[in-house]
Design a protein around this motif. Structure first.
Motif, mmCIF file in Angstrom:
data_model
loop_
_atom_site.group_PDB
_atom_site.id
_atom_site.type_symbol
_atom_site.label_atom_id
_atom_site.label_comp_id
_atom_site.label_asym_id
_atom_site.label_seq_id
_atom_site.Cartn_x
_atom_site.Cartn_y
_atom_site.Cartn_z
ATOM 1 N N HIS A 88 -44.234 -19.782 9.658
ATOM 2 C CA HIS A 88 -43.540 -19.813 10.883
ATOM 3 C C HIS A 88 -42.880 -21.292 10.982
ATOM 4 N N VAL A 89 -41.982 -21.360 12.044
ATOM 5 C CA VAL A 89 -41.129 -22.911 12.202
ATOM 6 C C VAL A 89 -42.389 -23.533 12.795
ATOM 7 N N ASP A 90 -42.373 -24.910 12.477
ATOM 8 C CA ASP A 90 -43.409 -25.791 13.172
ATOM 9 C C ASP A 90 -44.890 -25.711 12.640
ATOM 10 N N HIS A 91 -45.249 -24.946 11.646
ATOM 11 C CA HIS A 91 -46.279 -24.556 11.268
ATOM 12 C C HIS A 91 -46.800 -25.741 9.927
ATOM 13 N N THR A 94 -42.663 -28.459 5.979
ATOM 14 C CA THR A 94 -41.930 -29.742 5.613
ATOM 15 C C THR A 94 -43.134 -30.634 5.480
ATOM 16 N N SER A 95 -43.796 -30.677 6.347
ATOM 17 C CA SER A 95 -45.056 -31.875 6.300
ATOM 18 C C SER A 95 -45.953 -31.629 4.788
ATOM 19 N N LEU A 96 -45.939 -30.241 4.743
ATOM 20 C CA LEU A 96 -47.079 -30.059 3.352
ATOM 21 C C LEU A 96 -46.396 -30.594 2.147
ATOM 22 N N ASN A 188 -53.263 -24.557 7.957
ATOM 23 C CA ASN A 188 -52.840 -25.976 8.098
ATOM 24 C C ASN A 188 -53.343 -26.517 9.531
ATOM 25 N N LYS A 189 -53.243 -27.957 9.739
ATOM 26 C CA LYS A 189 -53.639 -28.287 10.965
ATOM 27 C C LYS A 189 -55.048 -28.127 11.408
ATOM 28 N N MET A 190 -55.679 -28.407 10.379
ATOM 29 C CA MET A 190 -57.424 -28.015 10.521
ATOM 30 C C MET A 190 -57.782 -29.342 11.324
ATOM 31 N N ASP A 191 -57.120 -30.501 11.440
ATOM 32 C CA ASP A 191 -57.657 -31.696 12.269
ATOM 33 C C ASP A 191 -57.559 -31.352 13.741
ATOM 34 N N LYS A 192 -56.602 -30.472 14.212
ATOM 35 C CA LYS A 192 -56.398 -30.276 15.449
ATOM 36 C C LYS A 192 -57.551 -29.724 16.269
ATOM 37 N N VAL A 193 -57.716 -30.052 17.514
ATOM 38 C CA VAL A 193 -58.620 -29.176 18.413
ATOM 39 C C VAL A 193 -58.293 -28.132 18.573
ATOM 40 N N VAL A 223 -56.494 -26.951 5.204
ATOM 41 C CA VAL A 223 -55.705 -28.055 4.827
ATOM 42 C C VAL A 223 -55.323 -28.955 6.212
ATOM 43 N N SER A 224 -54.988 -30.155 5.970
ATOM 44 C CA SER A 224 -54.343 -30.809 7.076
ATOM 45 C C SER A 224 -53.131 -31.715 6.458
ATOM 46 N N ALA A 225 -51.787 -31.289 6.918
ATOM 47 C CA ALA A 225 -51.002 -32.030 6.231
ATOM 48 C C ALA A 225 -50.772 -33.444 6.667
ATOM 49 N N LYS A 226 -51.719 -33.514 7.784
ATOM 50 C CA LYS A 226 -51.710 -34.751 8.652
ATOM 51 C C LYS A 226 -52.563 -35.611 7.934
ATOM 52 N N THR A 227 -54.028 -35.423 7.778
ATOM 53 C CA THR A 227 -54.753 -36.235 7.234
ATOM 54 C C THR A 227 -54.741 -36.201 5.622
HETATM 55 P P1 GDP Z 1 -42.174 -26.871 9.686
HETATM 56 O O1 GDP Z 1 -40.965 -26.341 10.556
HETATM 57 O O2 GDP Z 1 -42.805 -25.511 9.194
HETATM 58 O O3 GDP Z 1 -41.590 -27.417 8.371
HETATM 59 O O4 GDP Z 1 -43.087 -27.787 10.397
HETATM 60 P P2 GDP Z 1 -43.025 -29.493 10.165
HETATM 61 O O5 GDP Z 1 -43.753 -29.795 8.912
HETATM 62 O O6 GDP Z 1 -41.906 -29.959 10.704
HETATM 63 O O7 GDP Z 1 -44.176 -29.849 11.332
HETATM 64 C C1 GDP Z 1 -44.172 -29.364 12.570
HETATM 65 C C2 GDP Z 1 -45.025 -30.450 13.529
HETATM 66 O O8 GDP Z 1 -46.506 -30.158 13.371
HETATM 67 C C3 GDP Z 1 -44.760 -31.746 13.251
HETATM 68 O O9 GDP Z 1 -44.750 -32.419 14.432
HETATM 69 C C4 GDP Z 1 -45.831 -32.367 12.377
HETATM 70 O O10 GDP Z 1 -45.984 -33.567 12.441
HETATM 71 C C5 GDP Z 1 -46.951 -31.485 12.623
HETATM 72 N N1 GDP Z 1 -48.002 -31.210 11.895
HETATM 73 C C6 GDP Z 1 -47.654 -30.663 10.529
HETATM 74 N N2 GDP Z 1 -48.815 -30.384 9.902
HETATM 75 C C7 GDP Z 1 -49.759 -30.943 10.724
HETATM 76 C C8 GDP Z 1 -51.263 -31.088 10.638
HETATM 77 O O11 GDP Z 1 -51.809 -30.905 9.637
HETATM 78 N N3 GDP Z 1 -51.928 -31.644 11.576
HETATM 79 C C9 GDP Z 1 -51.272 -32.099 12.793
HETATM 80 N N4 GDP Z 1 -51.718 -32.524 13.712
HETATM 81 N N5 GDP Z 1 -49.790 -31.786 12.804
HETATM 82 C C10 GDP Z 1 -49.175 -31.337 12.053
#
Ligand code: GDP
Ligand code: MG
Length: 371
Positions: A88-91, A94-96, A188-193, A223-227
């Motif tokens: 889904h969008v924003d999940h 791209t970050s991964l 993804n985003k396992m680092d988030k509250v 996973v966490s694409a952030k950390t």
């Molecule tokens: P896409 O639309 O699936 O390509 O999603 P993006 O990679 O553009 O990510 C959408 C938003 O989520 C961006 O603001 C990223 O910085 C944020 N984001 C992506 N992965 C993570 C993660 O693992 N942890 C956190 N906290 N934010 C993330």
């Protein structure tokens, strides 16, 4: 299937093009002098003048000379899996892709410009290799599939742990199912509250994706694409899934593969990122790619370096095609430039005949509507 220009057909029959156009009109076909008409139409109109049209055979397959994979008696070796990231969008697709590319591509040139091509190959900590298609999203996947290109071996389905299964998540699952491609889930985003991986597992189980922990056979990785946490494990799990698939290819034959993306470059002409599926593509090889021919004038790998050859599952940017192919088009290395030109010319003619037939049908319809 076969086609001929109206003017050419008229000339060979020794009649005026205009006579033929009138006769065609009588048969319900709107045509112009420069139009290419298909074999069936040519036969019909020729019969009106007591001529018979003979089909000159053109055996594209003989010129292509491609050995089907199942008949390949060469040595098959393991090749890297080709992976597409969906979700889904924003999940975090791209970050991964970014975190994987940045941490794994060891480009030699210090501070040099890393050429961006539409796919890249990474080495995992344990020495395995994976090829990522750098075009996340369903549009690219469907576009290629609609052209019959089965490029992806494994789909990484990204689901944000703080969000859950969303409409495009379900869409991605359906695409993967339809293509028969196995899914590895990246939570993804396992680092988030508020991250709740159990919820993701529960929701995905309702779509037949049952986690191994729950007695199913789908691999889930947190996973966490952030950390960057969990990324190495994700890559290893993708390789584990690939082992099950037993992906094999013969590097020792003429290359075949698919176009991942393409564009027209002002200086270099048609540029395409291709993924080699079978065989080895070499500098100088004559190729047919979709409707276009050419020969490889330069090959650039994912780190921006020029290379002489590219084996199975290797993405390279190629320069030297006479026209811009479409994503999903197949390319085939052939014996000579002459063969390449002949095949491409034939395909182009067929394509033109198809388009003109469509247009004249539309014109005819318009004519009737205006009556
Ligand atoms: P896409 O639309 O699936 O390509 O999603 P993006 O990679 O553009 O990510 C959408 C938003 O989520 C961006 O603001 C990223 O910085 C944020 N984001 C992506 N992965 C993570 C993660 O693992 N942890 C956190 N906290 N934010 C993330
Ligand atoms: Mg994105």
């Amino acid at each position: 299937d076969e086609a001929i220009e109206l003017a050419e057909l008229a000339k060979r029959m020794g009649i005026k093009a205009n006579e033929m156009i009138v006769k065609l009109m009588g048969l319900g076909v709107m045509a112009t002098v420069n139009q290419t008409i298909d074999y069936d139409t040519a036969s019909l109109v020729a019969a009106e003048f007591d001529f018979e049209v003979e089909k000159a055979s053109f055996e594209e397959d003989a010129l292509l000379n491609v050995v089907p994979e199942e008949e390949d008696t060469g040595t098959l070796e393991a090749c890297p899996p080709v992976v597409t990231i969906m979700g889904h969008v924003d999940h975090g697709k791209t970050s991964l892709l970014d975190v994987i590319r940045e941490s794994k591509i060891t480009s030699g040139e210090a501070g040099g410009i890393t050429q961006h091509i539409g796919a890249y190959n990474v080495e995992t900590p344990n020495g395995g290799r994976i090829t990522f298609l750098d075009t996340p999203g369903h549009a690219a996947f469907t576009a290629m599939r609609s052209r019959g290109a089965q490029i992806t071996d494994i789909v990484i389905l990204v689901v944000a742990a703080d969000d859950g299964v969303m409409p495009q998540t379900v869409e991605a699952i359906n695409h993967a199912k339809a293509a028969g491609v196995p899914v590895v889930v990246a939570v993804n985003k396992m680092d988030k509250v508020g991250a709740d991986p159990d919820r993701i597992m529960r929701e995905l189980s309702e779509h037949d994706l049952l986690a191994e922990d729950w007695g199913g056979n789908v691999i889930f990785v947190k996973v966490s694409a952030k950390t960057g946490k969990g990324i190495d494990e994700l890559l290893e799990m993708v390789l584990l899934q690939a082992e099950v698939l037993e992906l094999r290819a013969n590097a020792d034959r003429k290359a075949t593969g698919y176009v991942v993306e393409s564009r027209l470059d002002i200086g270099r002409g048609a540029v395409a990122t291709v993924l080699v599926k079978q065989g080895t593509l070499r500098d100088g090889d004559p190729v047919v790619c979709g409707l276009h021919s050419g020969h490889i004038r330069a090959m650039i790998d994912d780190s921006g370096s020029r290379v002489e050859s590219a084996g199975p599952s290797t993405p390279v940017e190629i320069v030297g095609l006479a026209g811009v192919p479409d994503a999903g088009d197949e390319f085939v290395a052939v014996a000579s430039d002459k063969d390449a030109k002949q095949i491409a010319g034939h395909r182009m003619q067929k394509q033109r005949a198809k388009e003109l037939a469509k247009k004249s049908r539309a014109n005819l319809q318009k004519m009737f509507e205006n009556l």
